[in-house]
Write an enzyme that holds these catalytic residues in place. Structure first.
Site, short mmCIF file in Angstrom:
data_model
loop_
_atom_site.label_atom_id
_atom_site.label_comp_id
_atom_site.label_asym_id
_atom_site.label_seq_id
_atom_site.Cartn_x
_atom_site.Cartn_y
_atom_site.Cartn_z
N HIS A 378 38.59 -36.25 53.06
CA HIS A 378 39.10 -35.14 53.86
C HIS A 378 39.52 -33.91 53.07
O HIS A 378 39.96 -32.93 53.67
CB HIS A 378 40.30 -35.60 54.70
N LYS A 549 48.35 -23.78 62.38
CA LYS A 549 47.91 -24.86 61.49
C LYS A 549 49.09 -25.12 60.55
O LYS A 549 50.04 -24.35 60.52
CB LYS A 549 46.66 -24.45 60.71
N ARG A 550 49.02 -26.22 59.77
CA ARG A 550 50.07 -26.46 58.79
C ARG A 550 50.19 -25.26 57.84
O ARG A 550 49.19 -24.60 57.54
CB ARG A 550 49.79 -27.75 58.01
N LYS A 555 45.56 -22.12 53.15
CA LYS A 555 45.21 -21.63 54.49
C LYS A 555 45.50 -20.13 54.65
O LYS A 555 45.11 -19.51 55.63
CB LYS A 555 45.95 -22.46 55.56
N THR A 657 39.50 -28.19 62.55
CA THR A 657 39.12 -28.57 63.92
C THR A 657 39.77 -27.63 64.93
O THR A 657 39.26 -27.44 66.03
CB THR A 657 39.51 -30.02 64.23
N LYS A 661 38.46 -25.77 68.61
CA LYS A 661 39.22 -25.73 69.87
C LYS A 661 39.30 -24.30 70.39
O LYS A 661 39.12 -24.05 71.59
CB LYS A 661 40.63 -26.32 69.65
#
Length: 836
Positions: A378, A549-550, A555, A657, A661
């Site tokens: 992952h 998101k986290r 990110k 993911t 969405k």
């Protein structure tokens, strides 16, 4: 003139929510009242909203039970190959509405509650999220369970029943504060304890080598108590099982070493054993090498493998005695999927069982192990890779260390090491290794697993992640699901590739209008929610620009911050220009020990305090930090989004993911060529996404020549202004140096090269603004995006795992409904079948 439809009447019209037949509704009301009386022991005078939720949940659960028993009975009779998805995380969210959707009960329940004077949405809001996950990896496992059931696979999710899931996030004075997630406080109506399948798990001790084999002795025992949760497929009468283990101390715990007066302490010390399933480690993409975590990993693996082998052995129909002893058949009947390296102990544990307990030779045992196990990677971030200290391993699991050394000797030949690399163990011990998006799988083969790929290229595969369209469209966005169904029917819900035919409507004015109208309704509904929670006035005509998101440096929430500050500065400089109004929302949890991530949250809230209170800006720019982002908040925010921010440094986000969405729910994406964004651009057409920034090759090139942040800082005046404002206390006047660490990181040791993509990101955001001013052209791009979503159904992902890794064939056939077969009950009482 007809009065506007109430929410209740609107829902009644929606076909994707199932039909509210008269008998159905009256049965539901009767069962609801029965549960209120007999299960909850309340009457309508003293019942609370929570009581009504539990009564409804139990009523809906009743509809699962017959199907659940029948499904397990069907597997026992047919003896198919079974797949065991082992994960330390299952991020399930709420269960009630999802169960109603998959059983086509939603309209009937809504009508029944309405007739009883109750509001179903209010009752749904009483349910706690099952927050047994951190982010993408845990939510993927949950989507996979839904797809495996919907594709009729004999599948089981195995994990840990954490007493405390991911912490609840409160924002206090702009800072994240964590509080314990006591999600089981009021009980969980969806789980069934199965004490009859309790299993012993061993720790510590030592090994003895005898001529007849090895014994692991003097161990401490913890019991694993299983709790089963039903997993319904979409309208196919299949109900699979998620089995989560809870730790229990054995009755004799600490009493055998009985000390005078030590009895009370011995009973109190039972907590030590039971701590194993107490709490989820709250790290996303970060390895913390703690003994309790290794205990959790072995606990789930040991209990699960005992269950797998028991089920493999007793498989001759109608018989309880051991029917199968030939373990060479194990890979024909069992597939084990390891969700990241967290359950990697399954490999040495299966070897231990086969060699030490079942007395197989090493070579045969190893062949069985490899053909049974498969591993999903992952992440490529080095800080996330699990590398356990040898001495911890030796202390906790001495036999497994010996087995790992033997595997190492035969396959890795790396000599003595201070740490055990779990990814390497997974690769050699599995027949298939996969990444979770094409670009990620390619990076694995070219970089961190290059040596293994060159030795065994046949093992390496790609399985691009997906999301379940049941939760992430039908359930969270019924308006959009209905508008689509009006054009192409509702079969797309189980075959998402059918969305392609929406391309035929891209110039259909009525369809364009309908899509835009649903988005506007979702935005208004979310705006009401935001104004209740944040006391900020939301402009519902503004662009809803969302990054959820986290919180993690890779990110790049900081890149988003720099855009916000620059846009603010531009508005301030030319306040009379026609700016595209934006409401920018950022949400996500920071791991409690991740200092930089917590500072990033503080920066976002600080920017919000300045921007939201500046009268010159007005309602043209608002910044909101979405508190306590979780599955249930995602279900509200995502359908309301116009713009989806997917802006990680190329090569760092394995898949993502959330990106899928947003795409399915009618947002446009601004993003880098990273993870699944690459494939989204391929499916929808690159012109229909806002792609910017360095590609993987550009990042590599920049690494070779050396990234120098100051060069960008000196060359780009707007970037310099933004950084100087952060550094000078413009956003923290009371503590001018509050953000000096963030600035120092960005200027001197930013692994993720925020400044290198700033200029292109700003230009790209201007294109976003320009297009948003042309609603019709914007909506056409939205339609192309929705039409390109078929690939990103987890049904497609799971069908590929099934065919290409597990050797199983998915089916869209339905099982007979429980009431289709009157013999059911007779059958049930006369046949002793294996129900678990």
């Amino acid at each position: 003139m007809s009065k506007p439809l109430s929410d209740h009447d609107k829902k009644k019209q929606i076909s994707v929510r199932g039909l509210a037949g008269v008998e159905n509704v009256s049965d539901l009301k009767q069962n609801f009242n029965r549960h209120l009386h007999f299960t909850l022991v309340k009457d309508r005078n003293v019942a609370t909203k929570r009581d009504y939720y539990f009564a409804l949940a139990n009523t809906v659960r009743d509809h699962l039970v017959g199907r659940w028993i029948r499904t397990q009975q069907h597997y026992y009779e047919k003896d198919p190959k079974r797949v065991y998805y082992i994960s330390l995380e299952f991020y399930m969210g709420r269960t009630l509405q999802n169960t109603m959707v998959n059983l086509a009960l939603e309209n009937a329940c809504d009508e029944a509650m309405y007739q009883l004077g109750l509001d179903m949405e209010e009752l749904e809001d009483m349910e706690e999220d099952a927050g047994l996950g951190n982010g993408g990896l845990g939510r993927l496992a949950a989507c996979f369970l839904d797809s495996m059931a919907s594709l009729g696979l004999a599948a089981y999710g195995y994990g840990i029943r954490y007493e405390f899931g991911i912490f609840n996030q409160k924002i206090v004075n702009g800072w994240q504060v964590e509080e314990a997630d006591d999600w089981l406080r009021y009980g969980n109506p969806w789980e069934k304890a199965r004490p009859e399948y309790m299993r012993p798990v061993h720790f510590y001790g030592r090994t003895e080598h005898h001529p007849d084999g090895v014994k692991w002795v003097d161990t401490q025992v913890v019991l694993a108590l299983p709790y089963d949760t039903p997993v319904p497929g979409y309208r196919n009468n299949v109900v699979n099982t998620m089995r989560l283990w809870s730790a229990k101390a054995p009755c004799e715990f600490n009493l055998k070493d009985f000390n005078v007066g030590g009895y009370i302490q011995a009973v109190l010390d039972r907590n030590l054993a039971e701590n194993i399933s107490r709490v989820l480690y709250p790290n996303d993409n970060f390895f913390e090498g703690k003994e309790l975590r290794l205990k959790q990993e072995y606990f789930v693996v040991s209990a699960t493998l005992q269950d797998i082998i028991r089920r493999f052995k007793v498989s001759k129909f109608g018989s309880r005695e051991i029917a199968r002893t030939d373990f060479t058949k194990l890979p024909d009947k069992v597939a084990i999927q390891l969700n990241d390296t967290h359950p990697a102990m399954a490999i040495p544990e299966l070897m231990r069982v086969l060699v030490d307990e079942e007395k197989l030779g090493w070579e045969m045992a190893w062949d069985i192990c490899v053909r049974t196990c498969a591993y999903t990677n992952h992440t490529v971030l080095p800080e996330a890779l699990e590398r356990w200290p040898v001495d911890l391993f030796a202390h906790l699991l001495p036999r497994h260390l010996e087995i790992v050394y033997e595997i190492n000797r035969r396959h890795l030949e790396e000599g003595g090491q201070k740490r055990i690399n779990m990814a390497h163990l997974c690769i050699v011990g599995s027949h298939a290794v996969n990444g979770v998006a094409q670009i990620h799988s390619d990076i694995l083969k070219a970089t961190i697993f290059k040596d293994f790929y060159e030795m065994e290229p046949h093992k390496f595969q790609n399985k691009t992640n997906g999301i379940t369209p049941r939760r992430w469209l039908v359930m969270c966005n019924p308006g959009l699901a209905e508008v689509i169904a009006e054009r192409i029917g509702e079969d797309y819900i189980r075959d998402l590739d059918q969305l392609q035919s929406l391309r035929n409507f891209v110039n259909d004015d009525a369809f364009i209008r309908d899509i835009a109208k649903v988005k506007q309704e979702n935005k208004l509904k979310f705006a009401v929610h935001l104004e209740e929670h944040y006391k900020v006035k939301i402009n519902p005509n503004s662009m809803f620009d969302i990054q959820v998101k986290r919180i993690h440096e890779y990110k790049r929430q900081l890149l988003n911050c720099l855009h916000i500050i620059t846009y603010y500065n531009r508005i301030k400089k030319e306040p009379n220009k026609q700016w595209t109004p934006r409401t920018i929302m950022i949400g996500g949890k920071a791991a409690p020990g991740y200092h930089t991530a917590k500072m990033i949250i503080r920066l976002i809230t600080a920017i919000g305090e300045v921007v939201n209170n500046d009268p010159v800006v007005g309602d043209r720019l608002k910044v909101i930090f979405l508190e306590n982002y979780r599955v249930t908040l995602a279900e509200k925010a995502i359908p309301a989004a116009d713009l989806s921010e997917q802006i990680s440094t190329a090569g760092t986000e394995a898949s993502g993911t959330g990106n899928m969405k947003f795409m399915l729910n009618g947002a446009l994406t601004i993003g880098t060529m990273d993870g699944a964004n690459v494939e989204m651009a391929e499916e929808a057409g690159e012109d229909n996404l806002f792609i910017f920034g360095m590609r993987v090759d550009d990042v590599d090139e920049l690494d070779r020549k050396g990234y120098c942040a100051e060069e960008y800082y000196n060359r780009l005046p707007e970037l310099k202004q933004a950084i100087d404002q952060i550094a000078g206390g413009f956003f923290s006047p009371k503590q001018p140096d509050l953000f000096k660490e963030i600035v120092n990181m960005l200027m001197h040791h930013d692994r993720f090269k925020v400044f290198a993509d700033y200029e292109d990101y700003m230009k790209c955001q201007e294109k976003v603004n320009a297009l948003y001013k042309n609603p019709k052209e914007w909506t056409k791009k939205v339609i192309y995006n929705i039409a390109g979503c078929g690939k990103f159904s987890s049904d497609r992902t799971i069908a590929q795992y099934a065919r290409e890794i597990w050797g199983m064939e998915p089916t869209l056939e339905k099982l007979p409904a429980p009431d289709d077969n009157t013999e059911c009950c007779i059958h049930y009482w006369t046949v002793s079948y294996q129900n678990s």
